[in-house]
Motif scaffolding. Structure first.
Motif, PDB file in Angstrom:
ATOM      1  N   GLN A   1       0.826  -1.203   0.000  1.00  0.00           N
ATOM      2  CA  GLN A   1       0.000   0.000   0.000  1.00  0.00           C
ATOM      3  C   GLN A   1       0.865   1.259   0.000  1.00  0.00           C
ATOM      4  O   GLN A   1       0.570   2.224  -0.701  1.00  0.00           O
ATOM      5  N   ARG A   2       1.957   1.264   0.783  1.00  0.00           N
ATOM      6  CA  ARG A   2       2.866   2.421   0.801  1.00  0.00           C
ATOM      7  C   ARG A   2       3.527   2.612  -0.561  1.00  0.00           C
ATOM      8  O   ARG A   2       3.646   3.738  -1.054  1.00  0.00           O
ATOM      9  N   ALA A   3       3.959   1.512  -1.187  1.00  0.00           N
ATOM     10  CA  ALA A   3       4.579   1.600  -2.519  1.00  0.00           C
ATOM     11  C   ALA A   3       3.565   2.126  -3.530  1.00  0.00           C
ATOM     12  O   ALA A   3       3.882   2.992  -4.362  1.00  0.00           O
ATOM     13  N   PHE A   4       2.345   1.612  -3.447  1.00  0.00           N
ATOM     14  CA  PHE A   4       1.286   2.052  -4.352  1.00  0.00           C
ATOM     15  C   PHE A   4       0.993   3.537  -4.157  1.00  0.00           C
ATOM     16  O   PHE A   4       0.854   4.292  -5.127  1.00  0.00           O
ATOM     17  N   SER A   5       0.949   3.992  -2.902  1.00  0.00           N
ATOM     18  CA  SER A   5       0.693   5.406  -2.619  1.00  0.00           C
ATOM     19  C   SER A   5       1.821   6.295  -3.141  1.00  0.00           C
ATOM     20  O   SER A   5       1.575   7.388  -3.652  1.00  0.00           O
ATOM     21  N   ALA A   6       3.055   5.817  -3.039  1.00  0.00           N
ATOM     22  CA  ALA A   6       4.192   6.582  -3.557  1.00  0.00           C
ATOM     23  C   ALA A   6       4.116   6.700  -5.073  1.00  0.00           C
ATOM     24  O   ALA A   6       4.373   7.776  -5.642  1.00  0.00           O
ATOM     25  N   ILE A   7       3.754   5.619  -5.734  1.00  0.00           N
ATOM     26  CA  ILE A   7       3.615   5.651  -7.195  1.00  0.00           C
ATOM     27  C   ILE A   7       2.503   6.608  -7.591  1.00  0.00           C
ATOM     28  O   ILE A   7       2.655   7.419  -8.513  1.00  0.00           O
ATOM     29  N   GLU A   8       1.356   6.548  -6.890  1.00  0.00           N
ATOM     30  CA  GLU A   8       0.248   7.464  -7.183  1.00  0.00           C
ATOM     31  C   GLU A   8       0.677   8.923  -7.019  1.00  0.00           C
ATOM     32  O   GLU A   8       0.328   9.774  -7.836  1.00  0.00           O
ATOM     33  N   ALA A   9       1.431   9.213  -5.948  1.00  0.00           N
ATOM     34  CA  ALA A   9       1.874  10.585  -5.702  1.00  0.00           C
ATOM     35  C   ALA A   9       2.784  11.074  -6.822  1.00  0.00           C
ATOM     36  O   ALA A   9       2.665  12.218  -7.277  1.00  0.00           O
ATOM     37  N   GLN A  10       3.671  10.217  -7.303  1.00  0.00           N
ATOM     38  CA  GLN A  10       4.556  10.597  -8.402  1.00  0.00           C
ATOM     39  C   GLN A  10       3.764  10.839  -9.680  1.00  0.00           C
ATOM     40  O   GLN A  10       4.038  11.791 -10.420  1.00  0.00           O
ATOM     41  N   LEU A  11       2.779   9.991  -9.949  1.00  0.00           N
ATOM     42  CA  LEU A  11       1.972  10.167 -11.160  1.00  0.00           C
ATOM     43  C   LEU A  11       1.120  11.429 -11.086  1.00  0.00           C
ATOM     44  O   LEU A  11       0.912  12.104 -12.095  1.00  0.00           O
ATOM     45  N   ARG A  12       0.614  11.769  -9.892  1.00  0.00           N
ATOM     46  CA  ARG A  12      -0.179  12.992  -9.745  1.00  0.00           C
ATOM     47  C   ARG A  12       0.655  14.242 -10.024  1.00  0.00           C
ATOM     48  O   ARG A  12       0.125  15.261 -10.441  1.00  0.00           O
ATOM     49  N   GLN A  13       1.954  14.177  -9.760  1.00  0.00           N
ATOM     50  CA  GLN A  13       2.823  15.333  -9.966  1.00  0.00           C
ATOM     51  C   GLN A  13       3.222  15.521 -11.425  1.00  0.00           C
ATOM     52  O   GLN A  13       3.713  16.582 -11.790  1.00  0.00           O
ATOM     53  N   ASP A  14       3.016  14.526 -12.256  1.00  0.00           N
ATOM     54  CA  ASP A  14       3.403  14.595 -13.666  1.00  0.00           C
ATOM     55  C   ASP A  14       2.326  15.342 -14.452  1.00  0.00           C
ATOM     56  O   ASP A  14       1.329  14.778 -14.869  1.00  0.00           O
ATOM     57  N   ARG A  15       2.533  16.640 -14.648  1.00  0.00           N
ATOM     58  CA  ARG A  15       1.533  17.478 -15.310  1.00  0.00           C
ATOM     59  C   ARG A  15       1.331  17.122 -16.775  1.00  0.00           C
ATOM     60  O   ARG A  15       0.225  17.175 -17.292  1.00  0.00           O
ATOM     61  N   SER A  16       2.399  16.757 -17.471  1.00  0.00           N
ATOM     62  CA  SER A  16       2.254  16.417 -18.886  1.00  0.00           C
ATOM     63  C   SER A  16       1.434  15.141 -19.060  1.00  0.00           C
ATOM     64  O   SER A  16       0.613  15.044 -19.973  1.00  0.00           O
ATOM     65  N   LEU A  17       1.625  14.160 -18.184  1.00  0.00           N
ATOM     66  CA  LEU A  17       0.818  12.947 -18.233  1.00  0.00           C
ATOM     67  C   LEU A  17      -0.648  13.267 -17.944  1.00  0.00           C
ATOM     68  O   LEU A  17      -1.543  12.790 -18.643  1.00  0.00           O
ATOM     69  N   ASP A  18      -0.874  14.107 -16.951  1.00  0.00           N
ATOM     70  CA  ASP A  18      -2.239  14.499 -16.604  1.00  0.00           C
ATOM     71  C   ASP A  18      -2.914  15.209 -17.770  1.00  0.00           C
ATOM     72  O   ASP A  18      -4.058  14.905 -18.110  1.00  0.00           O
TER      73      ASP A  18
END
Length: 116
Positions: free
Chosen positions: A20-37
């Motif tokens: 769950q911690r690893a998954f949350s870290a991955i989600e946080a990194q993906l949320r910060q990627d503005r171009s992907l968003d």
């Protein structure tokens, strides 16, 4: 003896605390990627815009052909494509108007909840 780790359940499957911690870290990194968003949000809208444009062109061509030939088949084909065009274009127009009004409210400093 070590205590059992907490497992979060979702439809019968769960993640350990470490997962769950690893998954949350991955989600946080993906949320910060503005171009992907931006890419993820604009791609379906771009496809619908292209589809609405193509349907509009086909609808216009069928309108002209149906007007000139007065063929029942072309009139019905025009009616069908016109309906599809409207159904495809109205949500795009509504979204554009919503974004336009929100942008206008941001630049004027108005609260969108204020009436009048």
């Amino acid at each position: 003896m070590a205590e059992p780790t907490e497992v979060r359940r979702m439809d019968g499957a769960g993640l350990s605390d470490r997962e769950q911690r690893a998954f949350s870290a991955i989600e946080a990194q993906l949320r910060q990627d503005r171009s992907l968003d931006r890419m993820m949000r604009s791609s379906p809208r771009r496809h619908r815009t292209v589809a609405a444009g193509l349907l509009g062109a086909v609808t216009a061509a069928l309108f002209v052909a149906a007007s000139v030939t007065v063929s029942h088949a072309l009139i019905w084909a025009f009616a069908a494509t016109w309906t599809l065009t409207v159904v495809t274009a109205l949500p795009l127009l509504g979204g554009w108007l919503l974004r336009h009004w929100q942008q206008r409210d941001r630049t004027t400093g108005r609260n969108p909840d204020d009436r009048g």
